[in-house]
Design an enzyme around this catalytic site. Structure first.
Site, PDB file in Angstrom:
ATOM      1  N   PHE A 362       0.818  -1.219   0.000  1.00 20.61           N
ATOM      2  CA  PHE A 362       0.000   0.000   0.000  1.00 20.61           C
ATOM      3  C   PHE A 362       0.852   1.270   0.000  1.00 20.61           C
ATOM      4  O   PHE A 362       2.058   1.221   0.170  1.00 20.61           O
ATOM      5  CB  PHE A 362      -1.051   0.021   1.110  1.00 20.61           C
ATOM      6  N   GLU A 363       0.168   2.409  -0.245  1.00 17.56           N
ATOM      7  CA  GLU A 363       0.802   3.710  -0.489  1.00 17.56           C
ATOM      8  C   GLU A 363       1.756   3.650  -1.677  1.00 17.56           C
ATOM      9  O   GLU A 363       2.776   4.342  -1.727  1.00 17.56           O
ATOM     10  CB  GLU A 363       1.550   4.223   0.758  1.00 17.56           C
ATOM     11  N   GLY A 364       1.405   2.839  -2.659  1.00 19.71           N
ATOM     12  CA  GLY A 364       2.251   2.617  -3.827  1.00 19.71           C
ATOM     13  C   GLY A 364       3.123   1.399  -3.617  1.00 19.71           C
ATOM     14  O   GLY A 364       3.916   1.353  -2.669  1.00 19.71           O
TER      15      GLY A 364
END
Length: 379
Positions: A362-364
């Site tokens: 997550f968050e890229g």
């Protein structure tokens, strides 16, 4: 074991002492039960808000702590060392507040910011969609402007605190192309907004992650944050800070795994000696410690650049990449130190390993971080 931190002020040292005290008294006694039963820790985020821990990097004008990111991230790390799911949700709350505090009007900030930073309103971040995760510019959820506001239609995915949050930083399409995405401050209770059942995740069980479905839901005109078409710029700017939050959470999780492994290695004996005195295992622990220290150094470097107003996007991606890969390795090695016991739920290291995996995603994803780094090098 307490981490020997380099904090910039005595005030910051006192803050970290407060965080440790809260974590020891309020998080540590509850984490195993809530993670095992997959139940939400009701009231906990209100407590963190009352202690001032949910608004640390934001201005005092709106009730924030006005703390440098260098300090805020170490607070997140300390929380994550006790309860990763809570620390991640706290990081996401700060991420959800970022659009309002960075691009909102004075009237919008006066209306909502104090409640957000005090924890009276808990936030979620609603960017990803079922077919638009890493490729944020491909989102299809629409916000059609009419005389009474914006009508929202579409589906969102992977929302931390989904169904529990009081507001969402919502990104929806108001026009064509990457310049046609806008940001909204969306209330959590809205006619036409429903949520899917919580995802059955590998880890972070205590905080729900859900999809959201917008069916002709109406948002008032003053819910638009910034200008129409400014959404992706806001989202990507927020993600630079959000990636640092996840890097700090991953470092705290890795530190917890290292601490557990070192404690066990002092207690367990084999061939007449503590296992920490066997060079093969001692070297494994040394590599784990080096990985944790390196992760902390990378996120602190990026945070200090941010605090000085210097470019830090590449450093944020480096920190997220290094720290989350380190967390995956360190937690896996911690299971190895425990041997067969590490594979059981009698010890927390198996949970740490499960929790570490999502931090690479997550968050890229970490592949996206490499892409960000590569593109900046190419410039």
């Amino acid at each position: 074991m307490p981490v020997d931190r380099l904090l910039p002020t005595r005030e910051a040292e006192d803050l970290l002492d407060l965080v440790r005290d809260i974590a020891d008294k309020e998080l540590a006694p509850r984490v195993d039960e809530h993670e095992r039963t997959e139940t939400y820790p009701e009231g906990l985020f209100g407590l963190l808000g009352q202690a001032g821990l949910l608004g640390l990097p934001y201005p005092e004008e709106f009730g924030g702590g006005n703390q440098p990111y260098e300090v805020y991230l170490q607070v997140l790390e300390e929380l994550a060392a006790h309860w990763a799911a809570v620390a991640v949700a706290a990081s996401v709350h700060s991420l959800a507040a970022f659009p309002l505090l960075s691009a909102g009007t004075s009237a919008q900030c006066q209306r909502w910011a104090e409640d957000i930073l005090s924890g009276s309103l808990i936030g979620g971040y609603s960017l990803s969609e079922p077919q638009a995760g890493s490729d944020a510019a491909a989102l299809t959820c629409r916000a059609d402007k009419g005389p009474d506001g914006y009508r929202i239609n579409g589906a969102k995915a992977w929302i931390t605190h989904g169904g529990k949050a009081d507001f969402y930083a919502l990104f929806a399409r108001t026009g064509p192309g990457s310049d046609g995405i806008s940001c909204f401050f969306a209330p959590g209770q809205t006619d036409g907004l429903t949520f899917g059942r919580p995802e059955e995740k590998m880890g972070l069980h205590a905080i729900p992650t859900t999809a959201a479905f917008w069916d002709d839901a109406l948002l008032a005109p003053d819910r638009l944050i910034g200008r129409e078409g400014q959404g992706l710029k806001i989202a990507f700017s927020a993600l630079d800070s959000g990636r640092l939050g996840i890097a700090a959470c991953a470092t705290g999780l890795a530190q917890a795994a290292l601490d557990a492994a070192v404690t066990y290695a002092h207690e367990r004996t084999a061939f007449g000696r503590k296992i920490i005195d066997h060079q093969g295992l001692g070297f494994l622990l040394a590599d784990m410690a080096a990985a944790v220290d390196s992760a902390r150094a990378t996120y602190l470097d990026a945070a200090r650049r941010r605090d000085q107003g210097r470019p830090h996007s590449r450093q944020a991606s480096v920190a997220k990449l290094i720290a989350t890969d380190a967390a995956m390795k360190v937690t896996t090695d911690a299971v190895q130190v425990f041997g067969g016991y590490g594979y059981t739920r009698d010890y927390p290291v198996e949970r740490y390993m499960r929790e570490a995996k999502i931090m690479q995603i997550f968050e890229g994803t970490n592949q996206i971080q490499r892409l960000v780094i590569c593109r900046q090098l190419a410039r």
